[in-house]
Scaffold this motif. Structure first.
Motif, short mmCIF file in Angstrom:
data_model
loop_
_atom_site.label_atom_id
_atom_site.label_comp_id
_atom_site.label_asym_id
_atom_site.label_seq_id
_atom_site.Cartn_x
_atom_site.Cartn_y
_atom_site.Cartn_z
N LEU A 157 -0.91 4.65 -0.04
CA LEU A 157 -2.05 4.26 0.79
C LEU A 157 -1.57 3.80 2.17
O LEU A 157 -0.46 3.24 2.28
N PRO B 28 0.81 -1.23 0.00
CA PRO B 28 0.00 0.00 0.00
C PRO B 28 0.84 1.27 0.00
O PRO B 28 0.51 2.25 -0.67
N GLU C 63 -8.89 -1.25 -4.07
CA GLU C 63 -7.84 -0.23 -4.20
C GLU C 63 -7.28 -0.20 -5.61
O GLU C 63 -7.03 0.87 -6.17
N THR D 52 -15.13 -1.55 -8.82
CA THR D 52 -14.64 -2.69 -8.05
C THR D 52 -15.29 -3.98 -8.55
O THR D 52 -14.63 -5.03 -8.62
N LEU E 102 -2.23 -5.01 -2.39
CA LEU E 102 -3.40 -4.15 -2.42
C LEU E 102 -4.69 -4.96 -2.38
O LEU E 102 -4.72 -6.12 -2.77
N GLN F 23 -9.84 1.48 -7.76
CA GLN F 23 -9.82 2.92 -7.57
C GLN F 23 -8.66 3.55 -8.32
O GLN F 23 -8.81 4.59 -8.98
#
Length: 283
Positions: free
Chosen positions: A24, A19, A39, A48, A35, A42
């Motif tokens: 992140l 991350p 994520e 998703t 991840l 995004q």
């Protein structure tokens, strides 16, 4: 489209990214490495749900735009990006233009050749990396605008200061012919590159010699050469010119070395000592 292989590949690339690598927070409740699916979605600007279906081998054919976004989000290398496109049944098209980015290992190599003048040349004949001895033999490229670092432009359009065309190399006519032939091959590889197309138009408008060579439609590989530089400080320097192809980047490493025990070897040794301090004479 190989849905299962694509799913496994995406999962493996997702799990290798920490991350923190993409800005992140790591958090303390992650159950899987790398991840999360949401994520990646995004970061790739897709839903998703759609990304989850890709990893479950249930999604329809992804578009080239989605593949490009996934490649960017997952930080894929050039080879991995190509592999992703093939798995998705959408082989990547040709790159829009030749890359000017030189691998750091190649830059390091240039500077580990103290007795050789070495450069890296792009597919359009722009000098994009060099060592100190190359600058001493030819010109301080760091002091030039990009346009003046292009050897084809220099050969056909100048400047030809003091009547010395392209640093006074002995094979300038042969180089001009060969470079025009290689530039035509590059134009076929990168038909949509505006910079390359602009260079060709500039050469056609400004050089009758280039226009004649271009009209012949010849293509050829780069030859291995022996050439002589007419240097303004140390005089003629005869060197062997060896070319190493960097096929993955469409670049070439050009290495100039003098035969041991010759006056040219002494001239290169002197240039390595003088560096750029005496190169206030235009080249």
């Amino acid at each position: 489209m190989d849905r299962r292989e694509l799913a496994d590949f995406l999962r493996s690339r997702r799990e290798r990214i920490a991350p923190a690598d993409v800005g992140l927070p790591a958090g303390s409740r992650r159950r899987t490495p790398g991840l999360r699916r949401e994520e990646v979605a995004q970061l790739a600007f897709i839903s998703t749900e759609y990304y989850t279906r890709l990893e479950q081998a249930r999604a329809p054919h992804p578009s080239r735009e989605v593949l490009a976004q996934l490649a960017r989000a997952l930080r894929l290398s050039d080879a991995e990006r190509t592999h992703l496109h093939h798995l998705a049944g959408a082989p990547p098209g040709p790159p829009p233009g030749p890359t000017r980015e030189v691998r750091q290992s190649i830059v390091d190599l240039l500077h580990r050749l103290p007795n050789a003048a070495a450069t890296v040349i792009s597919a359009t004949f722009e000098i994009i990396a060099w060592n100190d001895l190359a600058a001493a033999l030819m010109e301080d490229f760091s002091a030039l605008p990009r346009a003046d670092r292009n050897l084809v432009r220099r050969a056909f359009l100048g400047p030809h200061r003091d009547g010395r065309r392209l640093y006074g190399v002995s094979d300038v006519t042969e180089f001009a012919r060969n470079s025009a032939q290689q530039l035509r091959a590059a134009a076929a590889r990168y038909p949509d590159d505006p910079e390359l197309n602009g260079l060709i138009r500039e050469l056609l408008d400004g050089s009758a010699e280039f226009a004649r060579l271009w009209a012949a439609h010849d293509v050829s590989p780069a030859p291995t050469l022996i050439k002589t530089f007419d240097h303004p400080v140390v005089g003629p320097v005869t060197v062997n010119c060896d070319v190493l192809d960097l096929a993955d980047r469409d670049q070439r490493v050009v290495i100039y070395t003098a035969t041991p025990g010759t006056p040219s070897e002494e001239a290169l040794r002197l240039l390595s000592v003088l560096g750029l301090q005496r190169l206030d004479v235009p080249g």
